[in-house]
Design a protein around this motif. Structure first.
Motif, PDB file in Angstrom:
ATOM      1  N   LYS A   1      -6.667  -1.335  -6.681  1.00  0.00           N
ATOM      2  CA  LYS A   1      -6.056  -2.666  -6.731  1.00  0.00           C
ATOM      3  C   LYS A   1      -4.676  -2.668  -6.083  1.00  0.00           C
ATOM      4  O   LYS A   1      -4.267  -3.658  -5.460  1.00  0.00           O
ATOM      5  N   TYR A   2      -3.946  -1.560  -6.179  1.00  0.00           N
ATOM      6  CA  TYR A   2      -2.616  -1.479  -5.586  1.00  0.00           C
ATOM      7  C   TYR A   2      -2.670  -1.702  -4.069  1.00  0.00           C
ATOM      8  O   TYR A   2      -1.738  -2.261  -3.488  1.00  0.00           O
ATOM      9  N   PHE A   3      -3.751  -1.240  -3.436  1.00  0.00           N
ATOM     10  CA  PHE A   3      -3.869  -1.414  -1.990  1.00  0.00           C
ATOM     11  C   PHE A   3      -3.966  -2.895  -1.629  1.00  0.00           C
ATOM     12  O   PHE A   3      -3.455  -3.318  -0.589  1.00  0.00           O
ATOM     13  N   GLU A   4      -4.621  -3.682  -2.469  1.00  0.00           N
ATOM     14  CA  GLU A   4      -4.676  -5.125  -2.226  1.00  0.00           C
ATOM     15  C   GLU A   4      -3.287  -5.732  -2.337  1.00  0.00           C
ATOM     16  O   GLU A   4      -2.887  -6.565  -1.512  1.00  0.00           O
ATOM     17  N   TRP A   5      -2.535  -5.330  -3.358  1.00  0.00           N
ATOM     18  CA  TRP A   5      -1.172  -5.845  -3.514  1.00  0.00           C
ATOM     19  C   TRP A   5      -0.287  -5.422  -2.347  1.00  0.00           C
ATOM     20  O   TRP A   5       0.570  -6.182  -1.899  1.00  0.00           O
ATOM     21  N   VAL A   6      -0.490  -4.198  -1.843  1.00  0.00           N
ATOM     22  CA  VAL A   6       0.290  -3.708  -0.703  1.00  0.00           C
ATOM     23  C   VAL A   6       0.007  -4.541   0.542  1.00  0.00           C
ATOM     24  O   VAL A   6       0.918  -5.050   1.200  1.00  0.00           O
ATOM     25  N   PHE A   7      -1.264  -4.716   0.883  1.00  0.00           N
ATOM     26  CA  PHE A   7      -1.608  -5.334   2.162  1.00  0.00           C
ATOM     27  C   PHE A   7      -1.561  -6.855   2.133  1.00  0.00           C
ATOM     28  O   PHE A   7      -1.400  -7.490   3.181  1.00  0.00           O
ATOM     29  N   ASN A   8      -1.675  -7.463   0.964  1.00  0.00           N
ATOM     30  CA  ASN A   8      -1.619  -8.920   0.893  1.00  0.00           C
ATOM     31  C   ASN A   8      -0.238  -9.485   1.182  1.00  0.00           C
ATOM     32  O   ASN A   8      -0.100 -10.689   1.433  1.00  0.00           O
ATOM     33  N   THR A   9       0.796  -8.654   1.151  1.00  0.00           N
ATOM     34  CA  THR A   9       2.140  -9.132   1.470  1.00  0.00           C
ATOM     35  C   THR A   9       2.430  -9.074   2.973  1.00  0.00           C
ATOM     36  O   THR A   9       3.443  -9.592   3.430  1.00  0.00           O
ATOM     37  N   VAL A  10       1.546  -8.429   3.734  1.00  0.00           N
ATOM     38  CA  VAL A  10       1.732  -8.299   5.181  1.00  0.00           C
ATOM     39  C   VAL A  10       1.300  -9.593   5.866  1.00  0.00           C
ATOM     40  O   VAL A  10       0.306 -10.221   5.476  1.00  0.00           O
ATOM     41  N   ASP A  11       2.030  -9.995   6.897  1.00  0.00           N
ATOM     42  CA  ASP A  11       1.743 -11.235   7.611  1.00  0.00           C
ATOM     43  C   ASP A  11       0.311 -11.241   8.156  1.00  0.00           C
ATOM     44  O   ASP A  11      -0.192 -10.222   8.647  1.00  0.00           O
ATOM     45  N   GLU A  12      -0.339 -12.395   8.072  1.00  0.00           N
ATOM     46  CA  GLU A  12      -1.737 -12.516   8.486  1.00  0.00           C
ATOM     47  C   GLU A  12      -1.933 -12.168   9.959  1.00  0.00           C
ATOM     48  O   GLU A  12      -2.953 -11.591  10.343  1.00  0.00           O
TER      49      GLU A  12
END
Length: 245
Positions: free
Chosen positions: A175-186
């Motif tokens: 789940k941490y990987f989702e939190w990490v990458f979801n903050t990166v610009d689309e």
């Protein structure tokens, strides 16, 4: 000699991919952990055996090197090996091969045993380690340290939900990987992919907590640093290097 190797074929399904048609990092981690669980089951030390000891396996750090991401609909070979251990830490490696046998993803991880009651690290039990036939060493590999990157900043808050919690009663490490990458610009996510991921877990995140995920992205070096915190407590941090798709 390092421990026993174990491999399984895996067909990348549509729900394991993102908008670009490639497998997400979080799903990749889930499949790798599934493969390691299957090896443990085959060796007679599966999750139900570990549960009886009152302990649970916990990952403290991953480093991933990615040549390319598996495609949705692609059949790959996912493998793992318990390489070595000392009294408290285990090194377990993972890899993903394409149909030509080329390794396209290589991951090194550090595992520890955690007491489910005290939530503290526990000395490794021989009966849980010996079936893997991994090397006993005084010191295991030291994975790279994390560093800060200066660049464009972004952040987002997340509430920990019921289905974010795994059988160890904390947030599942994928789940941490989702939190990490979801903050990166689309735009970055659509045009670049991670070639290196280094993530380290410091503090467990518990049910009902509010998580703050922050990123700093350097467009020139194509590197980013990530911090996941609860209040003033740093729970997880990561470095990512990116390349054009």
């Amino acid at each position: 000699m390092p421990g026993k190797k174990y491999e399984e074929k895996h067909l990348v399904t549509y729900y394991e991919g993102d908008q670009t048609g490639t497998m997400t990092i979080s799903m990749m981690i889930n499949v790798m952990i599934l493969i390691s669980d299957n090896q443990s089951q085959a060796l007679g030390v599966g999750p139900e055996v570990v549960d009886q000891t009152g302990l649970g396996w916990v990952i403290t750090q991953y480093t991933m090197n990615i040549t390319r991401l598996p495609q949705v609909g692609e059949e790959v070979l996912v493998g793992t090996q318990a390489v070595n251990n000392n009294d408290y830490f285990c090194q377990r490696d993972f890899w993903i091969k394409d149909q030509t046998g080329k390794v396209i993803v290589k991951t090194t991880s550090i595992f520890v045993l955690m007491d489910r009651t005290t939530r503290r690290m526990h000395k490794l039990l021989p009966e849980l380690i010996e079936p893997y036939e991994s090397d006993k060493v005084k010191r295991i590999i030291r994975l790279p340290k994390l560093s800060d990157v200066e660049g464009t900043e972004n952040s987002q808050d997340y509430a920990v939900r019921y289905f974010d919690i795994d059988t160890n009663h904390h947030v599942n490490n994928a789940k941490y990987f989702e939190w990490v990458f979801n903050t990166v610009d689309e735009e970055v996510l659509n045009n670049y992919f991670p070639t290196m991921v280094n993530i380290r877990y410091h503090v467990e995140i518990q049910p009902h907590q509010m998580v703050h995920s922050a990123v700093s992205f350097d467009q020139e070096t194509l590197k980013s640093s990530h911090k996941i915190s609860v209040g003033d407590t740093l729970c997880c941090e990561a470095n990512v290097e990116w390349s054009h798709r």
